[in-house]
Design an enzyme around this catalytic site. Structure first.
Site, PDB file in Angstrom:
ATOM      1  N   ASP A  24       0.850  -1.137   0.001  1.00 56.49           N
ATOM      2  CA  ASP A  24       0.233   0.034  -0.020  1.00 56.49           C
ATOM      3  C   ASP A  24       0.862   1.254  -0.120  1.00 56.49           C
ATOM      4  OD1 ASP A  24       0.036   1.024   2.954  1.00 56.49           O
ATOM      5  OD2 ASP A  24       0.114  -1.033   3.279  1.00 56.49           O
ATOM      6  N   ASP A  61      -9.999   2.436   5.802  1.00 59.60           N
ATOM      7  CA  ASP A  61      -8.738   2.274   6.770  1.00 59.60           C
ATOM      8  C   ASP A  61      -9.396   2.878   8.342  1.00 59.60           C
ATOM      9  OD1 ASP A  61      -6.580   2.457   8.477  1.00 59.60           O
ATOM     10  OD2 ASP A  61      -5.578   3.521   7.181  1.00 59.60           O
ATOM     11  N   GLU A  94      -8.842   2.977  12.073  1.00 53.46           N
ATOM     12  CA  GLU A  94      -7.772   2.566  13.227  1.00 53.46           C
ATOM     13  C   GLU A  94      -7.438   3.941  14.216  1.00 53.46           C
ATOM     14  OE1 GLU A  94      -3.700   3.004  11.586  1.00 53.46           O
ATOM     15  OE2 GLU A  94      -4.546   2.972   9.600  1.00 53.46           O
TER      16      GLU A  94
END
Length: 284
Positions: A83, A172, A174
């Protein structure tokens, strides 16, 4: 009767030196106590908005262990991926392809205020060398709603096409790099925000987004919700020899980010299957 003498008249070289040092200390802002007690330590640096990257909180919160074994030794087949974000600049995709990397996720957006300035080079560059690629969105649940961010993502690189080479977008979700780990939300509020994002992304693209997260964050901030395991592929983050215990609801992982210090770009992951299964995920 003894004559009282002036203190200045009796000061010798040592006393004079003491005066000089005291004066210097006042000029520099010190006191007679230790600097550790009187000089406040600077606050921890908060990164600039837009600078968040996939997995930036993993090492600090979960630590770093060894690298995983080559699973071919165990008879397992996995496919290497990476990534990237603006931190990587213009990526040398040819080198990655030659090294065996076959897929990539590229940061497209964050919140509703950031677009990766290197997105075109990274997203198209990975495709041009033959990789299967997708885009990811760094979630900031404390800034706008999930649906609003899903729209922003879909409008700025996070779309999907059935060309066999485009992966569904990834969320994403987190640790908050700009503040409180769970963005000031309760577990129920966080699950609702994630559901809002995923529902709108599916409405816009026809695909269920991949969820990127770490098990420890998921447990802390969603209460280890099992709400998404039957619909959304899991991209688990753990920098260790194995992916560890998965969040509730998922019996297996689809992708595993296993290091942030791999060759060329740092972040490396493994798709849990052979290349043809990766193509199947791209095709929906």
């Amino acid at each position: 009767m003894p004559v009282r003498r002036s203190g200045t008249a009796r000061r010798g070289p040592i006393a004079a030196a003491g005066i000089l040092l005291s004066s210097l200390a006042l000029v520099l802002g010190f006191t007679g106590t230790s600097g550790a007690a009187d000089t406040p330590l600077p606050a921890a640096d908060t990164p600039a908005r837009g600078s968040a990257t996939l997995g930036m909180g993993v090492a600090a919160h979960d630590g770093v262990g060894g690298l995983p074994r080559d699973l071919r030794d165990l008879g397992a087949v996995q496919t290497e991926g990476v990534d990237t974000s603006s931190h990587n600049g213009n990526v040398d995709w040819s080198t990655l392809w030659t090294s065996g990397v076959k897929w990539a996720y590229v940061k497209a957006t964050e919140g509703t205020y950031y677009n990766n300035p290197y997105f075109t080079q990274q997203y198209n560059g990975s495709y041009d060398v033959g990789m299967i690629r997708g885009a990811y969105h760094f979630a900031t649940p404390d800034t706008t709603s999930g649906a609003t961010q899903a729209d922003y993502f879909a409008d700025h690189g996070g779309g999907w096409s059935r060309d066999g080479r485009t992966l569904p977008g990834a969320l994403d979700i987190e640790w908050n790099p700009y503040g409180e780990a769970c963005y000031g939300m309760s577990a129920a509020e966080m699950v609702s925000w994630i559901s809002d994002f995923l529902g709108q992304y599916r409405a816009r693209t026809g695909r269920d987004a991949v969820i990127y997260t770490a098990a420890s964050w998921w447990s802390e901030c969603t209460g280890d919700s099992g709400a998404f395991g039957s619909t959304n592929p899991l991209w688990i983050a753990r920098y260790n020899t194995d992916p560890g215990t998965l969040p509730a609801g998922w019996g297996f992982y689809t992708m595993w980010q296993y290091t942030s210090s791999g060759p060329t770009v740092g972040d490396h992951s493994r798709f849990n299957g052979a290349y043809d299964r990766l193509q199947a995920l791209a095709n929906g």
